[in-house]
Every structure is written in C-alpha cells, then in structure tokens.
Design an enzyme around this catalytic site. Structure first.
Site, PDB file in Angstrom:
ATOM      1  N   ALA A 189       7.712   7.032   2.039  1.00 57.57           N
ATOM      2  CA  ALA A 189       8.874   7.621   2.722  1.00 57.57           C
ATOM      3  C   ALA A 189       8.534   8.850   3.557  1.00 57.57           C
ATOM      4  O   ALA A 189       9.424   9.491   4.107  1.00 57.57           O
ATOM      5  CB  ALA A 189       9.946   7.991   1.696  1.00 57.57           C
ATOM      6  N   GLN A 231       7.086   8.947   6.402  1.00 54.08           N
ATOM      7  CA  GLN A 231       7.265   8.667   7.840  1.00 54.08           C
ATOM      8  C   GLN A 231       7.743   7.231   8.029  1.00 54.08           C
ATOM      9  O   GLN A 231       7.883   6.482   7.058  1.00 54.08           O
ATOM     10  CB  GLN A 231       5.927   8.850   8.577  1.00 54.08           C
ATOM     11  CG  GLN A 231       4.848   7.870   8.096  1.00 54.08           C
ATOM     12  CD  GLN A 231       3.507   8.031   8.825  1.00 54.08           C
ATOM     13  OE1 GLN A 231       3.068   9.148   9.055  1.00 54.08           O
ATOM     14  NE2 GLN A 231       2.892   6.915   9.183  1.00 54.08           N
ATOM     15  N   VAL A 262       1.254   4.173  -4.778  1.00 48.70           N
ATOM     16  CA  VAL A 262       1.860   2.988  -5.408  1.00 48.70           C
ATOM     17  C   VAL A 262       0.822   2.083  -6.065  1.00 48.70           C
ATOM     18  O   VAL A 262       1.175   1.192  -6.835  1.00 48.70           O
ATOM     19  CB  VAL A 262       2.721   2.153  -4.415  1.00 48.70           C
ATOM     20  CG1 VAL A 262       3.885   2.956  -3.881  1.00 48.70           C
ATOM     21  CG2 VAL A 262       1.874   1.568  -3.291  1.00 48.70           C
ATOM     22  N   SER A 281       8.328  -8.478   5.661  1.00 53.12           N
ATOM     23  CA  SER A 281       8.089  -8.487   7.101  1.00 53.12           C
ATOM     24  C   SER A 281       8.400  -9.891   7.585  1.00 53.12           C
ATOM     25  O   SER A 281       8.371 -10.842   6.797  1.00 53.12           O
ATOM     26  CB  SER A 281       6.610  -8.160   7.387  1.00 53.12           C
ATOM     27  OG  SER A 281       6.272  -8.502   8.716  1.00 53.12           O
ATOM     28  N   TYR A 302      -2.346  -9.598   5.394  1.00 55.96           N
ATOM     29  CA  TYR A 302      -1.017  -8.981   5.519  1.00 55.96           C
ATOM     30  C   TYR A 302       0.058 -10.055   5.339  1.00 55.96           C
ATOM     31  O   TYR A 302       1.019  -9.888   4.583  1.00 55.96           O
ATOM     32  CB  TYR A 302      -0.906  -8.312   6.893  1.00 55.96           C
ATOM     33  CG  TYR A 302       0.377  -7.547   7.119  1.00 55.96           C
ATOM     34  CD1 TYR A 302       0.562  -6.282   6.578  1.00 55.96           C
ATOM     35  CD2 TYR A 302       1.410  -8.090   7.880  1.00 55.96           C
ATOM     36  CE1 TYR A 302       1.736  -5.566   6.791  1.00 55.96           C
ATOM     37  CE2 TYR A 302       2.582  -7.390   8.097  1.00 55.96           C
ATOM     38  CZ  TYR A 302       2.747  -6.127   7.552  1.00 55.96           C
ATOM     39  OH  TYR A 302       3.910  -5.435   7.769  1.00 55.96           O
ATOM     40  N   LYS A 321       2.973 -10.353   2.357  1.00 60.87           N
ATOM     41  CA  LYS A 321       4.405 -10.324   2.659  1.00 60.87           C
ATOM     42  C   LYS A 321       5.092 -11.617   2.206  1.00 60.87           C
ATOM     43  O   LYS A 321       6.247 -11.584   1.785  1.00 60.87           O
ATOM     44  CB  LYS A 321       4.624 -10.044   4.152  1.00 60.87           C
ATOM     45  CG  LYS A 321       4.094  -8.673   4.596  1.00 60.87           C
ATOM     46  CD  LYS A 321       4.757  -7.513   3.838  1.00 60.87           C
ATOM     47  CE  LYS A 321       4.366  -6.146   4.367  1.00 60.87           C
ATOM     48  NZ  LYS A 321       5.032  -5.039   3.660  1.00 60.87           N
TER      49      LYS A 321
HETATM   50  N1  LIG Z   1       6.092  -1.254  11.766  1.00 57.45           N
HETATM   51  C1  LIG Z   1       6.303  -2.560  11.771  1.00 57.45           C
HETATM   52  O1  LIG Z   1       6.242  -3.208  12.829  1.00 57.45           O
HETATM   53  C2  LIG Z   1       6.649  -3.274  10.506  1.00 57.45           C
HETATM   54  C3  LIG Z   1       7.205  -4.565  10.607  1.00 57.45           C
HETATM   55  C4  LIG Z   1       7.539  -5.243   9.433  1.00 57.45           C
HETATM   56  C5  LIG Z   1       7.325  -4.649   8.209  1.00 57.45           C
HETATM   57  N2  LIG Z   1       6.773  -3.401   8.150  1.00 57.45           N
HETATM   58  C6  LIG Z   1       6.576  -2.834   6.826  1.00 57.45           C
HETATM   59  O2  LIG Z   1       7.323  -1.637   6.728  1.00 57.45           O
HETATM   60  C7  LIG Z   1       6.751  -0.805   5.704  1.00 57.45           C
HETATM   61  C8  LIG Z   1       6.628   0.621   6.237  1.00 57.45           C
HETATM   62  O3  LIG Z   1       5.691   0.633   7.278  1.00 57.45           O
HETATM   63  P1  LIG Z   1       5.858   1.545   8.590  1.00 57.45           P
HETATM   64  O4  LIG Z   1       5.927   0.638   9.747  1.00 57.45           O
HETATM   65  O5  LIG Z   1       6.916   2.548   8.382  1.00 57.45           O
HETATM   66  O6  LIG Z   1       4.400   2.191   8.632  1.00 57.45           O
HETATM   67  P2  LIG Z   1       3.895   3.712   8.489  1.00 57.45           P
HETATM   68  O7  LIG Z   1       2.424   3.592   8.501  1.00 57.45           O
HETATM   69  O8  LIG Z   1       4.554   4.568   9.499  1.00 57.45           O
HETATM   70  O9  LIG Z   1       4.422   4.164   7.050  1.00 57.45           O
HETATM   71  C9  LIG Z   1       3.850   3.702   5.863  1.00 57.45           C
HETATM   72  C10 LIG Z   1       3.913   4.815   4.840  1.00 57.45           C
HETATM   73  O10 LIG Z   1       3.371   4.295   3.604  1.00 57.45           O
HETATM   74  C11 LIG Z   1       2.533   5.288   3.049  1.00 57.45           C
HETATM   75  N3  LIG Z   1       1.528   4.687   2.159  1.00 57.45           N
HETATM   76  C12 LIG Z   1       0.426   3.986   2.489  1.00 57.45           C
HETATM   77  N4  LIG Z   1      -0.276   3.665   1.397  1.00 57.45           N
HETATM   78  C13 LIG Z   1       0.416   4.162   0.336  1.00 57.45           C
HETATM   79  C14 LIG Z   1       0.205   4.164  -1.051  1.00 57.45           C
HETATM   80  N5  LIG Z   1      -0.901   3.604  -1.597  1.00 57.45           N
HETATM   81  N6  LIG Z   1       1.119   4.759  -1.858  1.00 57.45           N
HETATM   82  C15 LIG Z   1       2.215   5.361  -1.316  1.00 57.45           C
HETATM   83  N7  LIG Z   1       2.456   5.410  -0.015  1.00 57.45           N
HETATM   84  C16 LIG Z   1       1.565   4.811   0.824  1.00 57.45           C
HETATM   85  C17 LIG Z   1       1.897   5.976   4.249  1.00 57.45           C
HETATM   86  O11 LIG Z   1       1.365   7.252   3.895  1.00 57.45           O
HETATM   87  C18 LIG Z   1       3.069   6.030   5.212  1.00 57.45           C
HETATM   88  O12 LIG Z   1       3.822   7.205   5.050  1.00 57.45           O
HETATM   89  C19 LIG Z   1       5.428  -1.459   5.323  1.00 57.45           C
HETATM   90  O13 LIG Z   1       5.584  -2.188   4.129  1.00 57.45           O
HETATM   91  C20 LIG Z   1       5.165  -2.411   6.486  1.00 57.45           C
HETATM   92  O14 LIG Z   1       4.354  -3.486   6.098  1.00 57.45           O
HETATM   93  C21 LIG Z   1       6.456  -2.697   9.256  1.00 57.45           C
END
Ligand SMILES: NC(=O)c1ccc[n+]([C@@H]2O[C@H](COP(=O)([O-])OP(=O)(O)OC[C@H]3O[C@@H](n4cnc5c(N)ncnc54)[C@H](O)[C@@H]3O)[C@@H](O)[C@H]2O)c1
Length: 249
Positions: free
Chosen positions: A13, A15, A65, A140, A153, A157
C-alpha cells in the site's frame, strides 16, 4: 458492507494501486493499516494520509508478505490497535520472469495472497469470534488470458483467481460472514508498467490500443467488491480498448 467505521488492511500500500485502495477506504471513513516492504515510501504515504484523513485513522506497518512472521506480527498490530479486521486487500505484487526472480514472484504474488487470506479469514470468521468481512485479492487480467512474455506472472494471477473463487464457495466463508473476491485490471498507470521509452514493441502496441487506467478508476472497482454484499466469488475485469472502458463481472 458499509465501510465507515470498519477496519481494513492493505498490502503493498505504499504506492500504486494499494495506495489508491487505502485512500478510497479512508475517504469512506474506514480505519486503515497500510503495509508494505518499502518503509521509506510507506512512511511518506502514512504522513500524507494522516494529514488528510486524521492521525488516528491510519497506521503503517513494514511488512514483507513473503514472511509468515512479519504477516502474523502485522495482524497482531491490527488487532491491538483497532480490535479486529473487516476488510483485507491482498494487493502486493511484482513482475519476475528471469531465473533469479521467478520464485520471488510466486512467493509474493501467490503465496503472499494465500498467507494474507488465511490470516484475515482467521480473524474475520464468526465461528472464531470474528465479525465477518470481505477479502479482495488483486489478481490481473493476466489471470484470465495467455501472456507469452510473462508466463510466471500469468500463472500466479491464475492461481490467485482460483484460490479466491474456491474460498468464496467454501462453507468456511459462506457460513461465517466472509466474502472473497478477485480484482482483474488490465494495464494501470503505476511503477509496474515500464515507461514507453523502456517498453518492448509488443507492450508499446498493447498500450497504444489499450492505454493505461488510473489507479483512482481501478479503486472504484475495488470499492464495489468491498461494498456490494452480493459480490462473493466475483472476478471483476477492468480495462479499456482504444479508449473505451469496460467493466465486466
Ligand atoms: N499496474 C498494472 O498494470 C497492474 C495490472 C493488473 C494487476 N496489477 C497488480 O496490482 C498490484 C499492485 O501493483 P501496482 O501496479 O500498484 O505496482 P507497484 O509496483 O506500484 O506497487 C506494488 C507495491 O507492492 C510492494 N511490494 C512488493 N513486494 C512486496 C512484499 N514482498 N511485501 C510487501 N509489499 C511488497 C511494493 O513495495 C509496492 O509498494 C500487484 O499485485 C500487481 O500485480 C497491476
């Protein structure tokens, strides 16, 4: 579920999407524990949220996590500070296809979601003294399609969707007031998507056609999965094709 006054926890959370989900929960009157492995960004987000939503309504806990001990300690803090848990967002996720990263991607994206769901369920289920609640797992659109450039990935998912739907259908959840849903966005404007200058041809073409959704827009779908008590085992697909938005269950 009426969000006001409820207690929520969001992983990843600091970012991106997790931050937007936490902001929506706070704006609707929830108390929120934001957790992330990145403490520098997490602390900055905490400060921003405290200024906007009140010091006592939000807590940051550094949490990886992939660590059972970390996650258990964080859940203990949630209970100690707010007395229980009503809303869980298992959202932390990474990309990782290379030989040195793929196992970490499975650990974060799939095992992290399983760990967070199991711990949340334990705190929420009514037969163990909980108040019921809702768990929303960030999957996703890659969990519903073939992704030739990101097989690991994609597999994680797919796993998140099957895991969430299975728990949602289990009497352990349905008899104990707990709903479980999966959120499946297409590309969103976060750090996870490389800037156009670094994107490969395939990604560039995709982005030209599909564009990027804002985190605020995806947070609206997240809130629907939290608030609508009819949503259990839901798989919400959100995306856009040539500027035309689609939202589909
Ligand atoms: N951005 C996209 O296009 C997109 C699309 C579909 C799904 N998602 C999913 O959305 C979710 C959030 O991704 P986002 O796009 O906000 O990316 P992001 O990289 O901006 O945020 C991910 C956050 O997860 C944290 N993180 C990473 N490893 C961690 C760990 N081991 N323990 C705790 N926190 C951890 C990071 O520090 C970061 O703050 C992810 O599950 C991603 O797969 C993203």
């Amino acid at each position: 579920m009426k969000v006001s006054g409820k207690v929520a926890m969001v992983t990843g959370a600091a970012q991106g999407l997790g931050k937007a989900f936490a902001a929506s929960l706070l704006a609707n009157g929830a108390k929120v524990v934001i957790s992330d492995v990145n403490s520098e960004t997490g602390e900055a987000t905490l400060k921003e949220f405290q200024d906007k939503y009140g010091e006592d309504n939000v807590l940051f806990v550094k949490t990886d996590v992939t660590s059972q001990a970390d996650m258990e300690a964080t859940f203990q803090q949630v209970r100690a500070r707010f007395g229980g848990l009503d809303i869980m967002s298992n959202n932390a996720g990474i990309m990782g296809e290379t030989s040195d990263l793929w196992e970490k991607a499975v650990d974060v994206n799939l095992k992290g979601v399983i760990r967070g769901t199991n711990l949340a369920l334990d705190m929420m289920r009514q037969d163990k003294g909980g108040r019921g609640g809702v768990i929303v797992n960030t999957a996703s659109i890659a969990g519903l399609m073939v992704v030739p450039t990101a097989a690991v990935y994609c597999a994680t998912k797919h796993g998140v969707i099957g895991f969430s739907r299975s728990w949602a259908a289990s009497p352990v959840c349905t008899d104990n007031g707990v709903r479980v849903n999966a959120l499946c966005p297409s590309f969103v404007d976060t750090a996870m998507v490389p800037p156009e200058s670094e994107a490969g041809e395939e990604l560039k073409t995709f982005l030209d056609e599909h564009g990027l959704m804002s985190v605020e827009y995806v947070a609206e779908g997240f809130m629907d999965l939290v608030q609508d008590d009819a949503r259990n085992g839901a798989v919400l697909k959100m995306g856009q094709i040539v500027g035309k938005v689609y939202v589909e269950y």
